[in-house]
Design an enzyme around this catalytic site. Structure first.
Site, short mmCIF file in Angstrom:
data_model
loop_
_atom_site.label_atom_id
_atom_site.label_comp_id
_atom_site.label_asym_id
_atom_site.label_seq_id
_atom_site.Cartn_x
_atom_site.Cartn_y
_atom_site.Cartn_z
N LYS A 123 4.11 -0.90 10.55
CA LYS A 123 2.69 -1.06 10.27
C LYS A 123 1.86 -1.21 11.54
CE LYS A 123 3.01 -2.49 5.48
NZ LYS A 123 4.47 -2.58 5.25
C1 LIG Z 1 5.13 -1.79 4.29
C2 LIG Z 1 6.58 -1.54 4.47
C3 LIG Z 1 7.24 -0.52 3.74
C4 LIG Z 1 6.56 0.31 2.68
O1 LIG Z 1 5.60 1.18 3.21
P1 LIG Z 1 4.50 1.89 2.26
O2 LIG Z 1 3.56 2.53 3.18
O3 LIG Z 1 3.87 0.77 1.46
O4 LIG Z 1 5.23 2.83 1.37
C5 LIG Z 1 8.58 -0.28 4.01
N1 LIG Z 1 9.25 -1.02 4.93
C6 LIG Z 1 8.65 -2.01 5.63
C7 LIG Z 1 9.46 -2.79 6.61
C8 LIG Z 1 7.30 -2.30 5.44
O5 LIG Z 1 6.72 -3.29 6.14
#
Ligand SMILES: *Cc1c(COP(=O)(O)O)cnc(C)c1O
Length: 481
Positions: A123
């Site tokens: 993220k």
């Molecule tokens: C947010 C997150 C996801 C999922 O991602 P999306 O964009 O919501 O599909 C998967 N793995 C981790 C470690 C995350 O922080």
């Protein structure tokens, strides 16, 4: 470039107008009017930008297709400020790690490392850019923004690390008291920046979300205190994520005649939707593999055509908690494209009907087949036992430690390998964030990047409040003067 709403609203907006907004006025999500097409010559030019100038320059090129209301020199400076080796740990920013390489009999399998930013989850890739874009745009308008949200871990900390010390921005982040992993708590609560406010709510994640909803529904309060969000439906986050699909492709291939596939650990469908955007631009992606855990709303849809939102009691608490979702908030974007960009129909499927019945059904719709044939989607699911086995096997065979979410991606990727097509699994977090499951799988603690030594012992700044929206509003009021 103008942006439209997936629910057919007549407004057309520019990038900086939607940057600070959440949903479109009709409840839809914003998408570009069309996806700019990268032809063979343009793809070759992007490959040269990548190999000659690196990630920040590539990001600038791709963002420029979609952003025409920030002067090019400013946008370039924002990309260069965001994507540095100092922030993301390596000069490549998103290096590939081979698991199985060409030359062995098995098809090629790679991890694309997206988790070396400040909070050790992918993220950061989008949120760090968002922080710089917000600061830039707010200064240009002479405005301020108070970001208010709820987190069970990764999103909140990525937002706080992106917004810390930024002018014009405050963050108020609620989280369920005592329920995040010790490492995640230490990460968030050790931030002492004046503009970052951690609020631990005596309750569970749903209580935090209810408070966010209560505040969002108080339009007068929202307006007076300039409340905004940074959730995963923000178009700028998706756009920033599309860049690493290009960077992964260029690293895994030597010529633009080749194809690759991606396997994406998925929750709210944000990450893999960015892959859909890259593929729609013409990036040679064979398959986009949606990997879910036990919360398999998306896998069920891609297998059957039935989209069935889960109730809170049917949502499993798993060892890949960032994928524990009951509905996928970005999914509407893809369905809009799947339905030939029919805003009317998208509104029917996702509007009041979905809230009432909790599902929609495309099983008999001839367009559903195109999810696989035209748009390249595949899917699969993984369980706790699969995660443990995959973490163990990848560690024993390749000496690489992967986190639980990435393990879901590797498990499902292996079910979709094709000869001659490199498969890139997006590494969405580092194992240290989910240490308990790593210990369960490997009988040892995950390695910890040196900058995180001893963070559990740092001073913490967090306020604990009861699950009461009014108390949270009072706190915001006091700190927005
Ligand atoms: C947010 C997150 C996801 C999922 O991602 P999306 O964009 O919501 O599909 C998967 N793995 C981790 C470690 C995350 O922080």
């Amino acid at each position: 470039m103008r942006y439209l709403s997936t629910r057919g609203h007549a407004d057309r907006k520019r990038f900086c107008e939607i940057l600070l907004e959440g949903l479109a006025p009709d409840g839809g999500l914003y998408l570009p009017e069309q996806y700019p097409q990268v032809d063979a010559a343009a793809l070759q030019r992007l490959r040269e930008v990548w190999s000659g100038q690196g990630y920040a320059a590539l990001a600038f090129e791709i963002l420029s297709f979609y952003i025409d209301d920030i002067p090019a020199a400013d946008l370039k400076a924002l990309c260069e400020k965001t994507y540095t080796a100092a922030v993301f740990g390596t000069p490549e920013i998103v290096p590939l790690k081979p698991l199985q390489v060409a030359g062995s009999d098995a098809p090629e399998l790679y991890l694309e490392a997206l988790s070396n930013g400040p909070t050790l989850a992918f993220k950061d890739m989008a949120m760090q850019l968002l922080g710089n874009l917000f600061e830039y745009e707010l200064a240009r308008r002479g405005e301020a923004l108070n970001i208010f949200g709820a987190t069970s871990g990764d999103t909140g900390s990525a937002a706080e690390y992106a917004m810390r010390g930024k002018k014009g921005v405050r963050v108020f982040m609620t989280s369920p008291h005592g329920r995040m992993s010790p490492f995640q708590q230490a990460q968030m609560f050790s931030l002492l920046d004046e503009n970052i406010h951690n609020i631990a709510i005596e309750g569970v994640f749903d209580d935090c979300q209810d408070i966010v909803k209560a505040v969002s529904n108080d339009l007068a309060f929202k307006k007076q205190y300039k409340i905004g969000t940074v959730n995963s439906i923000n178009w700028a986050r998706l756009l920033a994520q599309a860049v690493y699909y290009f960077a992964g492709y260029f690293q895994a291939t030597t010529s633009n005649e080749q194809c690759v596939s991606f396997s994406v650990p998925s929750g709210n469908f944000g990450n893999v939707c960015a892959g859909h955007v890259a593929r729609s631009m013409g990036l040679p992606i064979a398959r986009l593999v949606v990997a879910t855990n036990e919360n398999d709303v998306l896998d069920e849809f891609f297998r059957t055509g039935l989209y069935r939102v889960r109730g809170t009691s049917d949502t499993h608490e798993t060892s890949s908690p960032s994928m524990d979702i009951s509905k996928a908030s970005n999914f509407e974007r893809f369905v809009f494209d799947l339905l030939g960009r029919d805003g009317e129909r998208t509104r029917e499927l996702f509007g009041p009907g979905l809230s009432r019945t909790g599902q929609f059904d495309l099983r008999q719709d001839p367009l559903f087949a195109q999810a696989a044939t035209r748009f390249g989607f595949d899917s699969g699911k993984s369980t706790h036992a699969d995660r443990l086995a995959t973490i163990r096997q990848v560690f024993e065979q390749y000496g690489v430690m992967i986190d639980t979410h990435t393990a879901d991606g590797v498990k499902v990727a292996r079910e979709h390998l094709q000869p001659g097509v490199p498969m890139l699994v997006l590494e969405t977090a580092l194992p240290i964030k989910f240490a308990a499951t790593i210990v369960e799988a490997l009988g040892r603690e995950p390695s910890r990047p040196p900058q995180f030594e001893g963070i559990e012992q740092l001073p913490k700044r967090v306020l604990t409040l009861p699950a009461d929206a009014q108390r949270v509003k009072d706190y915001i009021t006091q700190h927005c003067r």
